[in-house]
Write an enzyme that holds these catalytic residues in place. Structure first.
Site, PDB file in Angstrom:
ATOM      1  CG  ASP A 114      69.710-145.705  86.239  1.00 18.58           C
ATOM      2  OD1 ASP A 114      68.663-145.885  86.896  1.00 18.58           O
ATOM      3  OD2 ASP A 114      70.478-146.637  85.919  1.00 18.58           O
TER       4      ASP A 114
HETATM    5 MG    MG Z   1      70.670-148.643  86.158  1.00 16.14          MG
END
Ligand code: MG
Length: 312
Positions: free
Chosen positions: A161
């Site tokens: 991410d």
């Molecule tokens: Mg994040």
């Protein structure tokens, strides 16, 4: 001559991340320390199963060659050396080239990360990981998984991410506290040329990127060499918030092979095709979707975890 760590990617791994310690943990929780010690001794020759970080660690170690060591993995354990013997037997059984260990018997081992130059600490102990993050150490909590590793496959696929993992949570804070999607997108468009700050796994990814560059140089010199590492970015950002990601990574000279700007599409829908050996995210809801199928690591950092309920 002292063993040099400054030129290596050093990962500190707890036995709970490397191996499946669910049975031993159950004994520890239900019958306390003496029974746990006895259990580990009695089962010393009973080889532990593979844990969540096994696929990552095994493949990272396989990048090392006789001529060049790029990666060092150090066992960082809250066991004592006596109960730790079972873990060393498993390391030997699986042929992992891990020879260094720190045992701290019941303490949180993260405080030794600096001494060993570790850019990542992986553990199955959530309290240890949260404390490490609180003191700004890069740490991740491995989530239970049903994943079965295919060891015939030598490629190592990592998925990250972006916000709250590679970079800090400044933009995430605008999203969460600044009124949602539209003000956030406006902010990101206005700040597209502004470099984002480093997040907890920034240094780890930067070092992975350096190893990738080394692999590419090797491949260019000798086309029989097969580069092993692939890196994917898997973020809920989409246009127009994508530009800042690309410019930030470009500025830091970090290379990414695949990028998923998903804008609300479930991360698992692309990750089940990419098939990561490890996936890092700061948001539990994203981790929970993926963790059963692929080894996943929660980074309990920043604004996304401010009001998080206690997990597990
Ligand atoms: Mg994040």
């Amino acid at each position: 001559m002292a063993f040099e760590l400054t030129d290596k990617l050093v990962i500190a791994v707890a036995s709970s991340a490397l191996f499946d310690l669910s049975e031993s943990d159950k004994v520890f929780r239900e019958e306390k320390e003496n029974a746990y010690r006895r259990y580990q001794r009695e089962n010393e020759n009973n080889i532990l199963g593979k844990g969540v970080a096994f696929a990552l660690i095994k493949r990272l170690l396989e990048i090392n060659t006789k001529e060049k060591q790029l990666v060092e993995v150090i066992l960082l354990s809250r066991n004592d050396p006596d109960t730790g013997l079972r873990v060393f037997k498993a390391i030997e059984f699986y042929g992992l080239t891990i020879s260094r260990a720190i045992f701290v018997a019941g303490q949180n081992p993260f405080k030794y990360m600096e001494a060993i130059n570790a850019s990542l600490f992986l553990s199955g102990n959530l309290a240890d990981v949260k404390e490490a993050i609180k003191y700004n150490f890069p740490a991740g909590y491995v989530k239970d998984t049903d994943y079965k590793d295919d060891e015939t496959e030598k490629e190592l696929r990592l998925a990250f991410d972006f916000d709250g993992v590679i970079v800090d949570d400044a933009s995430e804070t605008v999203y969460k506290k600044g009124g949602g999607l539209l003000p956030y997108q406006k902010h990101e468009r206005e700040h597209a040329n502004e470099l984002m700050g480093e997040g907890p796994l920034f240094r780890f990814l930067k070092q992975i990127s350096e190893i990738q560059k080394y692999e590419i140089t090797k491949f260019e010199e000798d086309d029989s060499y097969k580069p092993k590492i692939r890196v994917a970015l898997c973020t809920a950002r989409n246009a127009p918030a994508h530009e800042r990601v690309i410019k930030t990574l470009r500025e830091y000279d970090i290379r990414i092979d695949e990028a998923f700007f998903l804008g609300g599409i479930n991360k698992n829908s692309v990750l089940k095709i990419y098939k990561p050996h490890i996936f890092f995210d700061d948001q539990l809801e994203h981790i929970d979707d993926v963790a059963k199928s692929f080894p996943s690591v929660h980074i309990p950092y920043g604004v996304a975890n401010e009001n998080e309920k206690e997990q597990d």
